[in-house]
Design a protein around this motif. Structure first.
Motif, PDB file in Angstrom:
ATOM      1  N   UNK A  37       0.829  -1.208   0.000  1.00 19.23           N
ATOM      2  CA  UNK A  37       0.000   0.000   0.000  1.00 19.23           C
ATOM      3  C   UNK A  37       0.863   1.257   0.000  1.00 19.23           C
ATOM      4  N   UNK A  38       2.055   1.174   0.647  1.00 23.16           N
ATOM      5  CA  UNK A  38       2.959   2.329   0.582  1.00 23.16           C
ATOM      6  C   UNK A  38       3.441   2.557  -0.846  1.00 23.16           C
ATOM      7  N   UNK A  39       3.542   1.497  -1.629  1.00 23.64           N
ATOM      8  CA  UNK A  39       3.912   1.623  -3.046  1.00 23.64           C
ATOM      9  C   UNK A  39       2.703   1.992  -3.909  1.00 23.64           C
ATOM     10  N   UNK A  40       1.502   1.965  -3.315  1.00 23.77           N
ATOM     11  CA  UNK A  40       0.301   2.247  -4.095  1.00 23.77           C
ATOM     12  C   UNK A  40      -0.187   1.067  -4.936  1.00 23.77           C
ATOM     13  N   UNK A  41       0.283  -0.163  -4.621  1.00 26.01           N
ATOM     14  CA  UNK A  41      -0.184  -1.345  -5.359  1.00 26.01           C
ATOM     15  C   UNK A  41      -1.648  -1.591  -5.028  1.00 26.01           C
ATOM     16  N   UNK A  42      -2.449  -1.721  -6.080  1.00 27.39           N
ATOM     17  CA  UNK A  42      -3.901  -1.867  -5.902  1.00 27.39           C
ATOM     18  C   UNK A  42      -4.373  -3.254  -6.282  1.00 27.39           C
ATOM     19  N   UNK A  91       4.932  -7.153  -9.659  1.00 26.96           N
ATOM     20  CA  UNK A  91       5.237  -6.058  -8.740  1.00 26.96           C
ATOM     21  C   UNK A  91       6.745  -5.814  -8.705  1.00 26.96           C
ATOM     22  N   UNK A  92       7.139  -4.564  -8.414  1.00 28.65           N
ATOM     23  CA  UNK A  92       8.567  -4.276  -8.216  1.00 28.65           C
ATOM     24  C   UNK A  92       8.755  -3.524  -6.914  1.00 28.65           C
TER      25      UNK A  92
END
Lengths: 241, 241
Positions: A37-42, A91-92
């Motif tokens: 969530x800190x990376x904004x992965x949805x 994801x990265x």
């Protein structure tokens, strides 16, 4: 339990940890999700992410068991397999975040019955992990989860991975005990079968949602297991602790 | 304590045990005396007996350190040296009583400050023995003395005896730490000097009657030791635990 010559009261209880004492799936999903969530992965299913990471665990240890590679700690194996899982999920993460997420396996929450049962069991028995987790991981995990062990045994002192018999035999020998004087406690029938082949007593503890709500394996103890309990508190009861 | 780059706050405190945490001399004299009285042995100075047994400790470990023999646990070394001590004192015990008396080294009482200090220190630091005692001995000793360790490190995981640097380095590595992140705590300057050569921080704890009322060595910390304390409670104070 009976305590004839075939089932002497054990001196030590040796525990599987991942799944038996702590809930890796929920804990990994939560920590990976927080980072994601800190990376904004949805829209990532973080429980599926945890499952995918765990699915690489046995094949990776097999490379050590087969002699293909030297013994390496789970930090090394988890870090390598994390790369694959991230790729699978598209994801990265920055390398330093990969390092930090690898250590999520040092911060797994106990099942609700674990801490109370350990207090009872330790009054009467020597208790130690015989896990594939290395010493540093187990030390950090115990402090995180509020567990108190008498010693950290298992993979690192044997430089091998369960179900390699050396892991069980080296751990029992480190306590100065014969295998029959020790009882392996696990939520996994395969682990218990390997311990029994080494001459240890065995106790099955049910963890029917370790792998999530649709778990279909290890719901019940296999035949030949010495004791079966609904959880660790029930095991303490059965052992009179 | 200062906490600049040269003295980072340690993550782990690694303890010498015999003499530093527990009073081997009084405990061995008492247990040997109890057994001796059952045999009707009269006029034996059991403190001298304990001293004579302990005097054989370093020369025996030297046979391992020098490579003359394979690593063997202190149970093996103590059992062998007990024979010599009994001969020196003109005493004879049945072999099963020799075996039992050898295990007196698993039942040593803590110094009065040890248990309380451990409770305080463990809140803030990982604590583990880096002793020449093997895992079974340390597990039994901790349960007898009321100590709680995070892991049992030291001689057995290195298959070597202090002051062999492998013992310190293997123990620190098992915690996943660099030597500077760990502090060796001992009542013996030689032990601390060896730990410092491995890059560890060092704390001296005074045990001025470890060897009896006429002790003349290790009354004070040598130069170069990072911290010196009157006992373990004073060390907890110095470390802010």
């Amino acid at each position: 339990m009976s305590s004839g010559p075939h089932h002497p009261t054990p001196r030590a209880l040796l525990f599987d940890v991942f799944g038996t004492c702590v809930d890796w799936r929920t804990s990994i999903a939560r920590q990976a999700g927080e980072l994601g969530r800190r990376y904004g992965f949805d829209g990532v299913d973080w429980h599926a992410f945890a499952d995918a990471w765990r699915a690489r665990y046995q094949p990776q240890m097999e490379t050590v068991r087969s002699g293909m590679r030297e013994w390496a700690t789970l930090d090394v194996l988890h870090r390598e397999s994390l790369e694959d899982v991230l790729t699978e999920f598209g994801l990265r993460l920055r390398p330093d975040d990969c390092d930090r997420l690898t250590l999520a396996w040092h911060r797994l929450d106990p099942w609700p019955d674990t801490v109370g049962a350990f207090v009872r069991l330790r009054r009467r028995f020597i208790i130690a992990p015989v896990s594939n987790g290395h010493i540093a991981l187990q030390v950090n995990l115990a402090r995180h989860a509020g567990l108190t062990w008498d010693a950290i045994l298992g993979a690192e002192i044997a430089r091998a991975y369960k179900p390699d018999p050396h892991v069980y035999l080296r751990s029992v020998a480190a306590l100065g005990l014969a295998p029959r004087e020790a009882m392996m406690v696990a939520a996994h029938n395969g682990d218990l079968a390997a311990a029994a082949r080494c001459g240890m007593q065995t106790a099955f503890v049910a963890r029917p949602v370790e792998y999530g709500p649709h778990q279909s394996t290890d719901l019940l103890a296999n035949e030949g297991v010495d004791l079966a309990a609904a959880d660790l508190m029930a095991l303490a009861e059965l052992l009179g602790a």
